[in-house]
Scaffold this active site. Structure first.
Site, PDB file in Angstrom:
ATOM      1  N   GLY A   2     -24.541   2.675  -3.807  1.00  0.00           N
ATOM      2  CA  GLY A   2     -23.546   3.373  -4.619  1.00  0.00           C
ATOM      3  C   GLY A   2     -23.113   2.525  -5.798  1.00  0.00           C
ATOM      4  O   GLY A   2     -23.889   1.736  -6.343  1.00  0.00           O
ATOM      5  N   LYS A  57       0.858  -1.177   0.000  1.00  0.00           N
ATOM      6  CA  LYS A  57       0.000   0.000   0.000  1.00  0.00           C
ATOM      7  C   LYS A  57       0.894   1.227   0.000  1.00  0.00           C
ATOM      8  O   LYS A  57       2.027   1.158   0.489  1.00  0.00           O
ATOM      9  CB  LYS A  57      -0.870  -0.002   1.276  1.00  0.00           C
ATOM     10  CG  LYS A  57      -2.097   0.858   1.202  1.00  0.00           C
ATOM     11  CD  LYS A  57      -3.233   0.175   0.462  1.00  0.00           C
ATOM     12  CE  LYS A  57      -4.399   1.113   0.258  1.00  0.00           C
ATOM     13  NZ  LYS A  57      -5.520   0.475  -0.429  1.00  0.00           N
TER      14      LYS A  57
HETATM   15  P1  NAD Z   1     -19.897   4.432  -3.148  1.00  0.00           P
HETATM   16  O1  NAD Z   1     -19.350   5.632  -2.457  1.00  0.00           O
HETATM   17  O2  NAD Z   1     -20.201   4.517  -4.603  1.00  0.00           O
HETATM   18  O3  NAD Z   1     -21.243   3.946  -2.425  1.00  0.00           O
HETATM   19  C1  NAD Z   1     -21.444   3.953  -1.057  1.00  0.00           C
HETATM   20  C2  NAD Z   1     -22.882   4.407  -0.826  1.00  0.00           C
HETATM   21  O4  NAD Z   1     -23.181   4.296   0.569  1.00  0.00           O
HETATM   22  C3  NAD Z   1     -23.110   5.874  -1.207  1.00  0.00           C
HETATM   23  O5  NAD Z   1     -24.235   5.950  -2.073  1.00  0.00           O
HETATM   24  C4  NAD Z   1     -23.377   6.552   0.140  1.00  0.00           C
HETATM   25  O6  NAD Z   1     -24.281   7.617   0.028  1.00  0.00           O
HETATM   26  C5  NAD Z   1     -23.939   5.419   0.957  1.00  0.00           C
HETATM   27  N1  NAD Z   1     -23.830   5.588   2.399  1.00  0.00           N
HETATM   28  C6  NAD Z   1     -22.816   6.118   3.111  1.00  0.00           C
HETATM   29  N2  NAD Z   1     -23.105   6.081   4.443  1.00  0.00           N
HETATM   30  C7  NAD Z   1     -24.324   5.509   4.552  1.00  0.00           C
HETATM   31  C8  NAD Z   1     -25.147   5.196   5.653  1.00  0.00           C
HETATM   32  N3  NAD Z   1     -24.779   5.460   6.901  1.00  0.00           N
HETATM   33  N4  NAD Z   1     -26.336   4.600   5.411  1.00  0.00           N
HETATM   34  C9  NAD Z   1     -26.731   4.320   4.151  1.00  0.00           C
HETATM   35  N5  NAD Z   1     -25.967   4.589   3.051  1.00  0.00           N
HETATM   36  C10 NAD Z   1     -24.786   5.191   3.255  1.00  0.00           C
HETATM   37  O7  NAD Z   1     -18.860   3.253  -2.853  1.00  0.00           O
HETATM   38  P2  NAD Z   1     -18.764   1.844  -3.586  1.00  0.00           P
HETATM   39  O8  NAD Z   1     -17.691   1.912  -4.605  1.00  0.00           O
HETATM   40  O9  NAD Z   1     -20.125   1.380  -3.967  1.00  0.00           O
HETATM   41  O10 NAD Z   1     -18.210   0.944  -2.394  1.00  0.00           O
HETATM   42  C11 NAD Z   1     -19.050   0.545  -1.329  1.00  0.00           C
HETATM   43  C12 NAD Z   1     -18.231  -0.151  -0.259  1.00  0.00           C
HETATM   44  O11 NAD Z   1     -17.563  -1.265  -0.826  1.00  0.00           O
HETATM   45  C13 NAD Z   1     -17.121   0.720   0.363  1.00  0.00           C
HETATM   46  O12 NAD Z   1     -16.961   0.334   1.709  1.00  0.00           O
HETATM   47  C14 NAD Z   1     -15.881   0.316  -0.421  1.00  0.00           C
HETATM   48  O13 NAD Z   1     -14.698   0.517   0.336  1.00  0.00           O
HETATM   49  C15 NAD Z   1     -16.167  -1.165  -0.635  1.00  0.00           C
HETATM   50  N6  NAD Z   1     -15.473  -1.719  -1.793  1.00  0.00           N
HETATM   51  C16 NAD Z   1     -15.681  -1.179  -3.038  1.00  0.00           C
HETATM   52  C17 NAD Z   1     -15.039  -1.724  -4.137  1.00  0.00           C
HETATM   53  C18 NAD Z   1     -15.260  -1.164  -5.521  1.00  0.00           C
HETATM   54  O14 NAD Z   1     -14.834  -1.813  -6.517  1.00  0.00           O
HETATM   55  N7  NAD Z   1     -15.907  -0.016  -5.686  1.00  0.00           N
HETATM   56  C19 NAD Z   1     -14.159  -2.810  -3.976  1.00  0.00           C
HETATM   57  C20 NAD Z   1     -13.978  -3.361  -2.694  1.00  0.00           C
HETATM   58  C21 NAD Z   1     -14.653  -2.794  -1.618  1.00  0.00           C
END
Ligand code: NAD
Length: 350
Positions: free
Chosen positions: A186, A80
């Protein structure tokens, strides 16, 4: 500030500190373990309050990547990098180029990618000076379509496959009529909702922003729930797809679901809560195992691979989860602890 005695040190193979006066870059790159291959892990830019905080973060995240890569059956290790500074006000092209030179100094032993505060455009600047920048382009999507390079579709597909395997294990049924509560619609959460809807699951969704909620109600027939009520829904599965630590001492007693399977990183506020879930007979899909679709995607895009191989690899997430569940049952252990043990066997700690 200690290093070898640091509580997060965890036998890191290499930790390097970089400073570039001309661009103002201050960065740390940590390589935790390369027994399975070069260390992969994103670059985060964050306004850390101190260099001690930055070091803590990079060590913790780098170790996590070793476990994630091992469980995703990748020929990769964990690493990282962090850049100390506010990405909105302190980032510059010269700084990103300097970071590219830092990454290149590892001569392939560390490969970086996107993380908070770093965009694909930033990575493209780093790429001017390094061969070892991942996630700047994608040739295909896991479903054979085009890809804009965003790994979220692969992450969502992996979570879907893993959720399905978890429901089959715990409830001995397919997804038709299974009730799933999704926290966070999201990039990953909404795509997961679409997969689940296509297999007949009934959806209960929440978000703190309205953007995708109405769409989920009209297109997927999802019931919209207030964010504070998502934990206590009368559902079979809880899918955390927002931020970390949503499974904690306050929320566990509210859960009616018998399966937890979602995309969020660091879902358990504390590792010992895995045992609490097991005691309540709630099957927990370890987060870094079920959300590995994105890192599997990045790996395949870098290799001489194709969409069919990528999809098959993502689908192995279901097989890996079953291996964890079988062993957790046989050894009467929490699934998160079993996942850690299998990862350590794979990367050679034990
Ligand atoms: P994103 O930011 O697009 O979506 C997250 C969503 O959660 C947003 O719409 C936000 O408004 C909502 N949110 C935040 N706090 C909230 C709450 N208290 N209650 C309800 N909704 C809430 O992120 P993402 O890319 O969809 O990723 C989601 C999760 O998955 C994150 O924890 C990220 O670290 C993890 N993740 C993502 C990926 C990826 O490829 N994008 C890969 C591995 C892990």
């Amino acid at each position: 500030m200690s290093l070898f005695e640091h509580p997060e040190f965890a036998d890191h193979q290499q930790v390097s500190f970089f400073s570039d006066q001309a661009s103002g870059l201050k960065a740390v790159i940590a390589v935790h373990n390369t027994n399975l291959g070069p260390a992969l892990g994103g670059c985060r830019m964050w306004n850390y309050a101190s260099s001690a905080e930055a070091l803590n973060d990079v060590l913790r995240l780098s170790k996590g990547m070793t476990y994630k890569a091992a469980m995703a059956e990748l020929k990769l290790g964990g690493g990282k990098s962090v850049i100390i500074g506010d990405p909105r006000t302190q980032k510059s092209p010269a700084m990103m180029e300097a970071m590219g030179r830092c990454v290149e100094s590892f001569m392939g032993n560390y490969i970086t990618a996107e993380d908070s505060g770093i965009s694909v455009d930033d990575l493209k600047l780093m790429e001017k000076h390094s061969q070892n920048i991942a996630g700047t382009r994608a040739n295909y999507s896991y479903d054979g379509g085009e890809s804009d390079g965003n790994p979220a579709p692969s992450t969502a597909y992996g979570v879907f496959v893993g959720l399905k395997a978890s429901v089959a294990h715990r409830l001995n049924r397919n997804l038709k009529g299974v009730k799933v509560a999704i926290q966070g619609l999201g990039h990953v959460g909404y795509r997961l909702a679409k997969h689940l809807h296509s297999e007949g699951a009934e959806l209960f969704v929440t978000d703190i922003f309205p953007d995708n909620l109405d769409k989920a109600a009209t297109e997927l027939g999802a019931k919209i729930v207030d964010p504070k009520d998502i934990f206590s829904q009368d559902v079979d599965v809880f899918a955390p797809c927002a931020l970390g630590a949503s499974i904690n001492e306050e929320t566990i007693p509210l859960l009616k679901a018998s399966v937890i399977a979602g995309a969020a990183n660091n879902q358990l506020a504390f590792e010992h809560l895995g045992g609490e879930l097991a005691k309540r007979d709630i099957l927990y899909a370890p987060d870094y195992v079920i959300n590995a679709g994105g890192v599997i995607d990045i790996y395949h895009q870098r290799m001489d691979s194709d969409a069919t191989a990528l999809r098959a690899h993502i689908e192995r997430i279901g097989v890996t989860l079953n291996e964890i569940y079988e062993r957790a049952g046989a050894e009467n252990k929490a699934t998160n602890n079993v996942a850690n043990a299998i990862a350590e066997e794979r990367f050679g700690l034990n």
